[in-house]
Design a protein around this motif. Structure first.
Motif, PDB file in Angstrom:
ATOM      1  N   SER A  99      44.039  26.205  39.868  1.00 27.16           N
ATOM      2  CA  SER A  99      42.969  25.378  39.253  1.00 27.16           C
ATOM      3  C   SER A  99      43.644  24.030  39.263  1.00 27.16           C
ATOM      4  O   SER A  99      42.981  23.061  39.220  1.00 27.16           O
ATOM      5  N   GLU A 100      44.887  23.934  38.993  1.00 26.80           N
ATOM      6  CA  GLU A 100      45.596  22.579  38.711  1.00 26.80           C
ATOM      7  C   GLU A 100      45.811  21.952  40.170  1.00 26.80           C
ATOM      8  O   GLU A 100      46.391  20.894  40.313  1.00 26.80           O
ATOM      9  N   ARG A 124      40.347  33.271  46.025  1.00 26.89           N
ATOM     10  CA  ARG A 124      40.361  32.741  47.433  1.00 26.89           C
ATOM     11  C   ARG A 124      41.674  31.737  47.492  1.00 26.89           C
ATOM     12  O   ARG A 124      41.457  31.072  48.473  1.00 26.89           O
ATOM     13  N   THR A 178      37.275  28.125  47.490  1.00 29.62           N
ATOM     14  CA  THR A 178      36.387  27.146  46.444  1.00 29.62           C
ATOM     15  C   THR A 178      37.322  27.447  44.995  1.00 29.62           C
ATOM     16  O   THR A 178      37.990  28.588  44.739  1.00 29.62           O
ATOM     17  N   ARG A 179      37.014  26.442  44.311  1.00 29.10           N
ATOM     18  CA  ARG A 179      37.530  26.505  43.061  1.00 29.10           C
ATOM     19  C   ARG A 179      36.393  25.965  41.942  1.00 29.10           C
ATOM     20  O   ARG A 179      35.290  25.433  42.357  1.00 29.10           O
ATOM     21  N   GLY A 214      37.493  29.495  34.221  1.00 26.18           N
ATOM     22  CA  GLY A 214      38.733  29.285  34.677  1.00 26.18           C
ATOM     23  C   GLY A 214      39.044  27.859  35.116  1.00 26.18           C
ATOM     24  O   GLY A 214      40.131  27.649  35.667  1.00 26.18           O
ATOM     25  N   TRP A 215      38.360  26.839  34.677  1.00 22.95           N
ATOM     26  CA  TRP A 215      38.604  25.683  35.118  1.00 22.95           C
ATOM     27  C   TRP A 215      39.611  24.960  34.118  1.00 22.95           C
ATOM     28  O   TRP A 215      40.162  25.317  33.087  1.00 22.95           O
ATOM     29  N   HIS A 216      40.566  24.445  34.838  1.00 26.94           N
ATOM     30  CA  HIS A 216      41.596  23.474  34.196  1.00 26.94           C
ATOM     31  C   HIS A 216      41.588  21.950  34.842  1.00 26.94           C
ATOM     32  O   HIS A 216      41.262  21.808  35.873  1.00 26.94           O
ATOM     33  N   PRO A 217      41.915  21.015  33.905  1.00 27.81           N
ATOM     34  CA  PRO A 217      41.959  19.798  34.412  1.00 27.81           C
ATOM     35  C   PRO A 217      42.815  19.598  35.706  1.00 27.81           C
ATOM     36  O   PRO A 217      43.845  20.385  35.797  1.00 27.81           O
ATOM     37  N   ASN A 218      42.487  19.298  36.740  1.00 24.33           N
ATOM     38  CA  ASN A 218      43.116  18.984  38.048  1.00 24.33           C
ATOM     39  C   ASN A 218      44.502  18.064  37.836  1.00 24.33           C
ATOM     40  O   ASN A 218      44.481  17.152  37.473  1.00 24.33           O
ATOM     41  N   VAL A 219      45.425  18.815  37.972  1.00 25.32           N
ATOM     42  CA  VAL A 219      46.846  18.263  37.988  1.00 25.32           C
ATOM     43  C   VAL A 219      47.109  17.059  38.650  1.00 25.32           C
ATOM     44  O   VAL A 219      47.840  16.204  38.567  1.00 25.32           O
TER      45      VAL A 219
END
Lengths: 334, 334
Positions: free
Chosen positions: A119-120, A145, B2-3, B46-51
């Motif tokens: 997710s990061e 995926r 996909t995320r 399951g979202w996290h801030p995009n690193v």
């Protein structure tokens, strides 16, 4: 903390910051000459495209992940993992891809690490090791995926893998011991919940039974030195003590050998020993240890190559590892 | 591939994409209730801030780098590095920081890796190992203004380090051998261009000279098994053959021991042996090896902690490693 910025490059090349931005981002707005002058200045200043910015736009982390779910203390004693990591590195380094490594205390922690990494956008894909008999990871990874390759895939997982068939290797070991006259053989293996341990236990049972050899079966350990000592002690205390023992790695094998010596018994006179991993340690003991010649370095390199193919959009396919050969030494042949 | 996206979260929470963006970026524009509902949906997905996005804005990679400039094949045989890596991991994992690992064929490649990592913002800092006697890396790293800690700093480098003073350990080894009656001792060490090898050579010379002990000095190797065999062969062929040898790691020590046995000599009767690294291998040999009890795992943990302090803006300071103790076994005491 300063790095070469657009401004630094603009000053060095004697142009505007906008011109630098156009040139470095391959956009129109500057002449070919100016573009190449700006590029040269940028290069001289050690400027590289910012990987974070590129990751955002291209959705690529340019990194591959590996999680090892064992205690950090334990991981450090076996030679297998460092050689595997070195092999993975050797494939990634050619493409300047980074290896992001994490040692996790449990499979749950390992799964949380995958979720976070993905997710990061910290990794483009992962290599899976130590598959369990009832492993939740392949399904979870397929659901995310996330591109992945399983090292040591039993062939029925939902993601592609490097297939390692331990059966021919086990057959060769048992056949060698039978030839040397052994009729009562034991097996000291790893944790029973690992898929590869389960496959070796099955292979051992089938190899001994087809040759009419007595066995008390396979004793599980946690791969530690102390568990190797304990398993060997139990085997030596049996009324029908085995005359040969197959150990699943070099740490277990040398622990077992010390235990046999400490009990006043001889190797291979009283008990013969085989190690399922060759290492300098196997030629340091007296007698030297008969060992299976695996190549964890090559395994790492091939596994990384399979994952890189997958990331490259090439069809996902499993790879079959070659059967490792047996190096016969003094611990099985007087 | 996909995320969970802003759109997915918007659908799940029944709000607009703009509202999701406001809520997740801590900006005004949504009510407290909506904000917490959106956060809950995001978490469920399951979202996290995009690193990558966070790295761009906060200028943090949330990763620490380690380059080992040895051949991948060689790195895999010693237990030191994997234990060191496991220790580093144990400190980073608590903060969910990643370890980015690279094995480089040379110091030049290592320096290129630092430049690339730093300009690409792939790491927030690095740990340096295997300092050379005339090492270009500390100066380069200081010039890049990249946070770094040297593991095994001789105390005069331009960046903070973990100081390892090998002198008391060498004194203890030589004193033990002198007590056992040895008057002619040799030292088989690592590559002579490593700073810690140089320090051990100096410590060995000073310890033997202050006790009036004869020595032909220190023989350099590349740490490989074959170089250990070769160095030992040369020592055994001398007219004034040493009666004791100090080996700089466990691989050299066991190679040396096999060579002594192969020459028809006994340990410790003809030649006593000390290993500068304890490992299960040291208790697997016959006789067992007297060895220095270092703790590469703890060293890795302390080194990572020092770098984390530096990244935290705490004052950079060196740390002194404790002196390792000597475990006396059969290879020096009959």
């Amino acid at each position: 903390m300063t790095r070469a910025t657009i401004k630094d490059i603009a000053i060095a090349a004697g142009v505007s910051e906008a011109a630098v931005s156009f040139a470095l981002n391959d956009k129109p707005g500057v002449s070919a000459d100016t573009r190449s002058r700006i590029r040269a200045s940028a290069e001289a200043l050690g400027w590289h495209p910012n990987v974070a910015a590129r990751a955002l736009s291209a959705d690529k982390a340019r990194a591959v992940g590996l999680v090892i779910a064992r205690s950090p203390e334990r991981v450090g004693s076996e030679s297998f993992f460092l050689q595997l990591i070195a092999g993975i590195e050797s494939a990634l380094a050619k493409l300047s891809l980074a290896l992001v490594l994490q040692i996790a205390p449990s499979v749950d922690d390992e799964m949380n690490t995958y979720r976070r990494w993905w997710s990061e956008r910290r990794v483009d894909g992962v290599l899976l090791v130590d598959l369990r008999t009832d492993d939740p990871r392949p399904e979870m990874i397929a659901a995310l995926r996330m591109p992945a390759v399983v090292i040591g895939d039993p062939g029925n997982s939902s993601i592609p893998g490097i297939a390692i068939d331990d059966t021919p290797a086990m057959n060769a070991i048992v056949a060698h011991l039978a030839e040397e006259g052994h009729r009562n053989i034991a097996h000291v293996c790893g944790p029973a919940d690992l898929a590869h341990t389960r496959r070796r236990i099955d292979a051992f049972r089938s190899a001994t039974s087809s040759l009419g050899i007595t066995t008390i079966g396979s004793q599980s350990t946690d791969y530690s030195e102390s568990s190797g000592v304990e398993a060997t002690r139990q085997l030596l205390a049996l009324p029908n003590r085995p005359t040969a023992i197959v150990f699943d790695n070099e740490i277990l094998a040398v622990s077992g050998m010390s235990t046999i010596h400490a009990a006043g018994l001889s190797v291979p006179g009283d008990v013969a020993i085989v190690s399922w991993e060759d290492h300098v340690i196997c030629t340091a003991t007296v007698p030297q240890l008969t060992a299976l010649r695996r190549d964890p370095f090559a395994l790492g390199r091939r596994s990384a190559a399979a994952l890189l193919d997958l990331l490259d959009g090439k069809p996902a396919h499993g790879v079959d590892e070659p059967t490792p050969g047996l190096t016969v030494r003094g611990s099985t042949r007087p």
